[in-house]
Design a protein around this motif. Structure first.
Motif, PDB file in Angstrom:
ATOM      1  N   ALA A 587      -0.917  21.071 -40.972  1.00 34.44           N
ATOM      2  CA  ALA A 587      -1.461  21.388 -39.615  1.00 34.44           C
ATOM      3  C   ALA A 587      -0.983  21.256 -38.025  1.00 34.44           C
ATOM      4  O   ALA A 587      -0.727  22.104 -37.296  1.00 34.44           O
ATOM      5  CB  ALA A 587      -3.137  20.927 -39.542  1.00 34.44           C
ATOM      6  N   ALA A 588      -0.687  19.896 -37.527  1.00 34.37           N
ATOM      7  CA  ALA A 588       0.032  19.651 -36.566  1.00 34.37           C
ATOM      8  C   ALA A 588       1.225  19.979 -36.481  1.00 34.37           C
ATOM      9  O   ALA A 588       1.520  20.408 -35.417  1.00 34.37           O
ATOM     10  CB  ALA A 588      -0.147  18.038 -36.280  1.00 34.37           C
ATOM     11  N   ALA A 589       2.011  20.480 -37.577  1.00 34.65           N
ATOM     12  CA  ALA A 589       3.245  21.008 -37.616  1.00 34.65           C
ATOM     13  C   ALA A 589       3.312  22.611 -37.226  1.00 34.65           C
ATOM     14  O   ALA A 589       4.397  22.718 -36.613  1.00 34.65           O
ATOM     15  CB  ALA A 589       4.280  20.650 -39.358  1.00 34.65           C
ATOM     16  N   GLY A 590       2.473  22.818 -37.588  1.00 34.03           N
ATOM     17  CA  GLY A 590       2.111  24.308 -37.403  1.00 34.03           C
ATOM     18  C   GLY A 590       2.243  24.716 -36.686  1.00 34.03           C
ATOM     19  O   GLY A 590       2.384  25.640 -35.750  1.00 34.03           O
ATOM     20  N   LEU A 591       1.141  24.026 -36.161  1.00 34.72           N
ATOM     21  CA  LEU A 591       0.951  24.226 -34.487  1.00 34.72           C
ATOM     22  C   LEU A 591       1.455  23.573 -33.185  1.00 34.72           C
ATOM     23  O   LEU A 591       2.035  24.631 -32.003  1.00 34.72           O
ATOM     24  CB  LEU A 591      -0.480  23.050 -33.924  1.00 34.72           C
ATOM     25  N   ASN A 592       2.253  22.149 -33.610  1.00 36.24           N
ATOM     26  CA  ASN A 592       3.942  22.496 -32.983  1.00 36.24           C
ATOM     27  C   ASN A 592       5.078  23.476 -32.708  1.00 36.24           C
ATOM     28  O   ASN A 592       5.468  23.977 -31.719  1.00 36.24           O
ATOM     29  CB  ASN A 592       4.423  21.456 -33.187  1.00 36.24           C
ATOM     30  N   ALA A 593       4.860  24.457 -33.918  1.00 40.52           N
ATOM     31  CA  ALA A 593       6.356  25.336 -34.280  1.00 40.52           C
ATOM     32  C   ALA A 593       5.614  26.226 -33.508  1.00 40.52           C
ATOM     33  O   ALA A 593       6.443  27.002 -32.525  1.00 40.52           O
ATOM     34  CB  ALA A 593       6.118  25.710 -35.381  1.00 40.52           C
ATOM     35  N   MET A 594       3.936  26.430 -33.159  1.00 36.61           N
ATOM     36  CA  MET A 594       3.731  28.011 -32.417  1.00 36.61           C
ATOM     37  C   MET A 594       3.841  28.062 -31.440  1.00 36.61           C
ATOM     38  O   MET A 594       4.265  28.506 -30.586  1.00 36.61           O
ATOM     39  CB  MET A 594       1.961  27.988 -32.642  1.00 36.61           C
ATOM     40  N   GLN A 595       3.662  26.497 -30.954  1.00 35.69           N
ATOM     41  CA  GLN A 595       4.169  26.669 -29.070  1.00 35.69           C
ATOM     42  C   GLN A 595       5.311  26.899 -28.459  1.00 35.69           C
ATOM     43  O   GLN A 595       5.524  27.159 -27.796  1.00 35.69           O
ATOM     44  CB  GLN A 595       3.397  25.142 -28.441  1.00 35.69           C
ATOM     45  N   ARG A 596       5.957  25.894 -29.214  1.00 39.80           N
ATOM     46  CA  ARG A 596       7.502  26.111 -29.759  1.00 39.80           C
ATOM     47  C   ARG A 596       8.289  27.510 -29.501  1.00 39.80           C
ATOM     48  O   ARG A 596       8.663  27.368 -28.707  1.00 39.80           O
ATOM     49  CB  ARG A 596       8.813  25.346 -30.508  1.00 39.80           C
ATOM     50  N   LYS A 597       7.609  28.284 -30.670  1.00 38.46           N
ATOM     51  CA  LYS A 597       8.317  29.383 -30.266  1.00 38.46           C
ATOM     52  C   LYS A 597       7.713  30.333 -29.415  1.00 38.46           C
ATOM     53  O   LYS A 597       8.338  31.085 -28.204  1.00 38.46           O
ATOM     54  CB  LYS A 597       7.519  30.040 -31.415  1.00 38.46           C
ATOM     55  N   GLU A 598       6.576  30.038 -28.903  1.00 41.82           N
ATOM     56  CA  GLU A 598       5.967  30.444 -27.539  1.00 41.82           C
ATOM     57  C   GLU A 598       6.908  30.294 -26.293  1.00 41.82           C
ATOM     58  O   GLU A 598       6.792  31.345 -24.965  1.00 41.82           O
ATOM     59  CB  GLU A 598       4.383  30.560 -26.965  1.00 41.82           C
ATOM     60  N   VAL A 599       6.864  28.746 -26.252  1.00 43.90           N
ATOM     61  CA  VAL A 599       7.692  28.484 -24.888  1.00 43.90           C
ATOM     62  C   VAL A 599       9.335  29.319 -25.031  1.00 43.90           C
ATOM     63  O   VAL A 599      10.066  29.652 -23.871  1.00 43.90           O
ATOM     64  CB  VAL A 599       7.921  27.313 -25.328  1.00 43.90           C
ATOM     65  N   VAL A 600       9.872  29.281 -25.970  1.00 50.21           N
ATOM     66  CA  VAL A 600      11.167  30.291 -26.244  1.00 50.21           C
ATOM     67  C   VAL A 600      10.930  31.479 -26.541  1.00 50.21           C
ATOM     68  O   VAL A 600      12.097  31.508 -24.654  1.00 50.21           O
ATOM     69  CB  VAL A 600      12.190  29.680 -27.562  1.00 50.21           C
ATOM     70  N   GLU A 601      10.112  32.141 -26.602  1.00 51.57           N
ATOM     71  CA  GLU A 601      10.081  33.310 -26.121  1.00 51.57           C
ATOM     72  C   GLU A 601      10.297  33.970 -24.885  1.00 51.57           C
ATOM     73  O   GLU A 601      10.313  34.989 -24.702  1.00 51.57           O
ATOM     74  CB  GLU A 601       8.798  34.032 -27.143  1.00 51.57           C
ATOM     75  N   SER A 602       8.942  32.653 -24.438  1.00 54.03           N
ATOM     76  CA  SER A 602       8.613  33.240 -23.017  1.00 54.03           C
ATOM     77  C   SER A 602      10.293  33.349 -22.408  1.00 54.03           C
ATOM     78  O   SER A 602      10.069  34.233 -21.235  1.00 54.03           O
ATOM     79  CB  SER A 602       7.587  32.294 -22.551  1.00 54.03           C
ATOM     80  N   VAL A 603      10.861  31.791 -22.251  1.00 51.77           N
ATOM     81  CA  VAL A 603      12.016  32.149 -21.404  1.00 51.77           C
ATOM     82  C   VAL A 603      13.123  33.041 -21.897  1.00 51.77           C
ATOM     83  O   VAL A 603      13.533  33.253 -20.661  1.00 51.77           O
ATOM     84  CB  VAL A 603      12.486  30.748 -21.999  1.00 51.77           C
ATOM     85  N   GLU A 604      13.158  33.618 -23.223  1.00 59.19           N
ATOM     86  CA  GLU A 604      14.063  34.539 -23.506  1.00 59.19           C
ATOM     87  C   GLU A 604      13.690  35.786 -22.493  1.00 59.19           C
ATOM     88  O   GLU A 604      14.497  36.451 -22.317  1.00 59.19           O
ATOM     89  CB  GLU A 604      13.894  34.604 -25.051  1.00 59.19           C
ATOM     90  N   VAL A 605      12.487  36.234 -22.397  1.00 66.29           N
ATOM     91  CA  VAL A 605      11.220  37.783 -21.716  1.00 66.29           C
ATOM     92  C   VAL A 605      12.273  37.108 -20.355  1.00 66.29           C
ATOM     93  O   VAL A 605      12.733  38.803 -20.036  1.00 66.29           O
ATOM     94  CB  VAL A 605      10.469  37.460 -22.021  1.00 66.29           C
ATOM     95  N   SER A 606      12.219  36.065 -19.850  1.00 68.51           N
ATOM     96  CA  SER A 606      12.170  35.971 -18.692  1.00 68.51           C
ATOM     97  C   SER A 606      13.841  36.271 -18.374  1.00 68.51           C
ATOM     98  O   SER A 606      14.376  36.703 -17.793  1.00 68.51           O
ATOM     99  CB  SER A 606      11.970  34.494 -18.370  1.00 68.51           C
TER     100      SER A 606
END
Length: 682
Positions: A587-606
């Motif tokens: 569960a922790a791994a899944g949640l870690n990957a989820m926020q990492r994806k959000e962080v990288v995607e946000s930077v990419e959009v910017s």
């Protein structure tokens, strides 16, 4: 059960549930009056949440501390991010939901809030004192007094259902309407009219030949609505349910046309205007007479039922015509239905008579939200309910209303459109209605709104701290890729593999990632190890998530009505005995990957859209000056010479509170606004 409350909420739909939770969590004593506790936030029509622009609204509700996103994630059958092929301003999350579980999850939330009382009854009349709301009378003879009231009655005010020439009272099929409240409000000066909506038949999937139908599946890596760190049902490994695609044919259309002389839409039985962007099947044939086929979708209504929703086949035609037409569609030859399609006509109130807080200008402390304001859709209703709940509490606390601007949220666009432009058909949100849609993306709703809600007192400290940590990580990664280079040796093998031009000299990671064919996530994963610091996108520890993943597949209702600080301690004590260590790690791994994806995607959009974002933000800042120029509440517009007669008439009717609002009223020209600016010394 008390007899006096700060706030009474009439109606347990999507608007009413959000309103009741928001007002009670802010500290008001609240009574939620509903006709049926098994129908709380009932998905009366489509068993789905989100979609174009609507998904953005749900993420904004969540960022503000509302519950629609949380409930959706705990009820999801299938998730899709729509418009991925377009720019990020158009990306819109959408989830098919288990409609029974959806209502149950809302009930869990409401019942776990001890500051909120629920009473099953129907309001028969309002109690007024000096043009101020003072309470309600109910069918059981109860009298409840309050200092404010939020009306969220959906389609139940004067509701009437139509199937061919058959017409009968009801807000939904099998549920009675309320016919006494509208007249009372009209007598207080509130203008009312009629609107119409409809719903398709519900299909018994056992009678459908699904083997002959194209399948529409969910995303292979499903996302979710809530920004809180827990996994949705389908992210937890629960299999997504498919939808099926069908098409009408010329024979279908001929059968449907044969019933037009009995359609209440065409015979004059229905007077209300229906939704332009969700028309009935007979409307489609009338508007597009040359089109020989229309696409339909079969969508599941639950994981443990064979009931399916036939998207695209809303109708008020006679039952026999409906059945003959359905049997003519490939795959539905042996079809059985659980319920026919029908239309419903109902009362709504002119939203231009509302303040930006959703308080009535005619009756003090009366707030209106949802379809009673002329909107359509669960998402639009829930957003209004949330804002009405917040502002009813603030009004009683003698504080300034909480108003979101058009460049701050889709919710702000929705409410501003309603109160300045009014409606002549059911209002539905689209991305095209938002002039700042590049700023109002679904991915950054928490950045835009959580801080405001936290300082208001609705979003709690855990949500606020979690959001701040997330955007600290986004800033760190953004700074890093903007200041560190990749050499040709480090990057060219990857660039060539994705069809991008190789480097001839070193370039900043940000410059490379800005290329349209480059994915920042893929770039970071494929450059040689040691090229960049993994600390920049360090993933959160399991301790940050422990309080959310105790029951991975359950809605975290235990946090309602209590503080996260208290809940964390309890849950951490129980983690070891409730879940196996490896499951916690998964569960922790899944949640870690989820926020990492959000962080990288946000930077990419910017990186990729920085020019557009900066230009839109500059425009918004310029136009904000008009929003800051207040117009006195009882200002005499006849004193302003130079404005057109039409402008003066519109100003006196709609009573805009700012120059910005005045500029958006239909019939008000830029020259009229210039005259106003001169008058106010600007």
């Amino acid at each position: 059960m008390k007899s006096t409350y700060d706030i009474i909420v009439i109606g347990g739909g999507h608007a009413g549930c959000e309103a009741a939770m928001a007002a009670s969590r802010l500290g008001s004593s609240v009574l939620l009056l509903t006709m049926d506790m098994t129908s709380l936030a009932k998905m009366s029509c489509n068993p789905a949440v989100g979609g174009i622009a609507k998904g953005q609204i749900v993420r904004e509700i969540d960022a503000l501390g509302g519950y629609s996103g949380i409930v959706t994630d705990a009820s999801t059958l299938q998730f899709r991010m729509l418009n991925r092929s377009k720019g990020p301003a158009m990306w819109s999350p959408r989830a098919q939901c288990d409609k029974i579980q959806f209502s149950l999850n809302w009930r869990k939330i409401l019942e776990s809030n001890y500051k909120l009382d629920i009473y099953v009854d129907s309001a028969t009349s309002f109690l007024f004192e000096n043009r101020k709301i003072a309470g309600v009378y109910t069918t059981t003879g109860a009298i409840f007094k309050s200092r404010a009231l939020i009306l969220t009655a959906g389609t139940f005010l004067g509701g009437r259902l139509f199937i061919g020439r058959h017409s009968f009272e009801g807000g939904r099929i099998g549920e009675p309407s309320s016919d006494s409240l509208t007249g009372q409000l009209v007598s207080m000066g509130i203008e009312s009219s009629r609107m119409k909506t409809g719903t398709p038949p519900r299909i018994d999937i056992r009678s459908v030949d699904t083997s002959a139908l194209p399948v529409q599946t969910g995303d292979s890596s499903p996302e979710k609505f809530s920004f809180l760190p827990y996994l949705s049902t389908v992210q937890n490994g629960t299999e997504q349910m498919p939808c099926f695609v069908l098409h009408t044919c010329e024979r279908t259309h001929d059968i449907l046309r044969s019933g037009f002389d009995e359609s209440p839409l065409f015979t004059g039985m229905i007077h209300g205007k229906g939704p332009r962007y969700c028309p009935s099947i007979e409307d489609k044939l009338r508007v597009f007479p040359d089109k020989d086929s229309h696409q339909l979708f079969l969508e599941p209504e639950g994981r443990h039922t064979g009931e399916y929703y036939l998207q695209g086949f809303s109708s008020s035609l006679p039952l026999g015509v409906q059945m003959d037409a359905l049997h003519s569609i490939s795959g539905l030859e042996n079809l059985k239905v659980f319920r026919p399609a029908y239309a419903v006509e109902y009362d709504y109130f002119d939203p231009t008579q509302l303040r930006a807080s959703l308080e009535s200008k005619c009756v003090e402390n009366l707030f209106l939200a949802g379809q009673v304001n002329g909107t359509t859709g669960y998402e639009e209703a829930a957003a209004q309910g949330l804002m009405a709940g917040i502002n009813a509490h603030l009004k009683l606390s003698e504080k300034e209303p909480f108003v979101l601007s058009r460049d701050e949220s889709y919710i702000g666009v929705l409410i501003d459109d309603l109160i300045t432009k009014g409606v002549d058909e059911p209002y539905r949100m689209f991305t095209s209605r938002a002039e700042y849609r590049i700023l109002l993306r679904q991915d950054n709703a928490d950045e835009r709104l959580t801080s405001r809600s936290y300082h208001l007192g609705l979003a709690d400290k855990f949500r606020y701290d979690y959001t701040m940590r997330k955007y600290d990580r986004i800033k760190a990664l953004s700074d890093y890729v903007g200041s560190h280079n990749l050499t040709a040796h480090q990057a060219n093998a990857y660039l060539v593999s994705v069809g991008s031009s190789p480097l001839t000299d070193s370039k900043k990671i940000a410059e490379i990632a800005a290329r349209p064919e480059i994915s920042l996530a893929s770039l970071l994963e494929n450059v040689p190890r040691g090229t960049f610091s993994t600390d920049i996108i360090k993933e959160p520890t399991f301790d940050e998530y422990a309080d959310f993943i105790l029951e991975k597949k359950q809605l975290p209702t235990g946090f309602v009505g209590t503080s996260y600080a208290d809940a964390i301690g309890v849950l951490k004590q129980n983690c070891a005995c409730r879940l196996e260590t490896e499951k916690l790690a998964d569960a922790a791994a899944g949640l870690n990957a989820m926020q990492r994806k959000e962080v990288v995607e946000s930077v990419e959009v910017s990186l990729k859209y920085s020019g557009y974002i900066d230009r839109e933000r500059l425009l918004a800042e310029k136009l904000h000056r008009l929003e800051d120029l207040r117009i006195p509440e009882n200002f005499d517009f006849d004193k302003v010479s130079g404005m057109t007669i039409e402008c003066r008439q519109k100003m006196k009717k709609y009573r805009p509170s700012t120059i910005g609002q005045a500029s958006r009223i239909s019939g008000v020209s830029p020259s009229d606004i210039s005259v106003l600016l001169v008058y106010f010394g600007r």
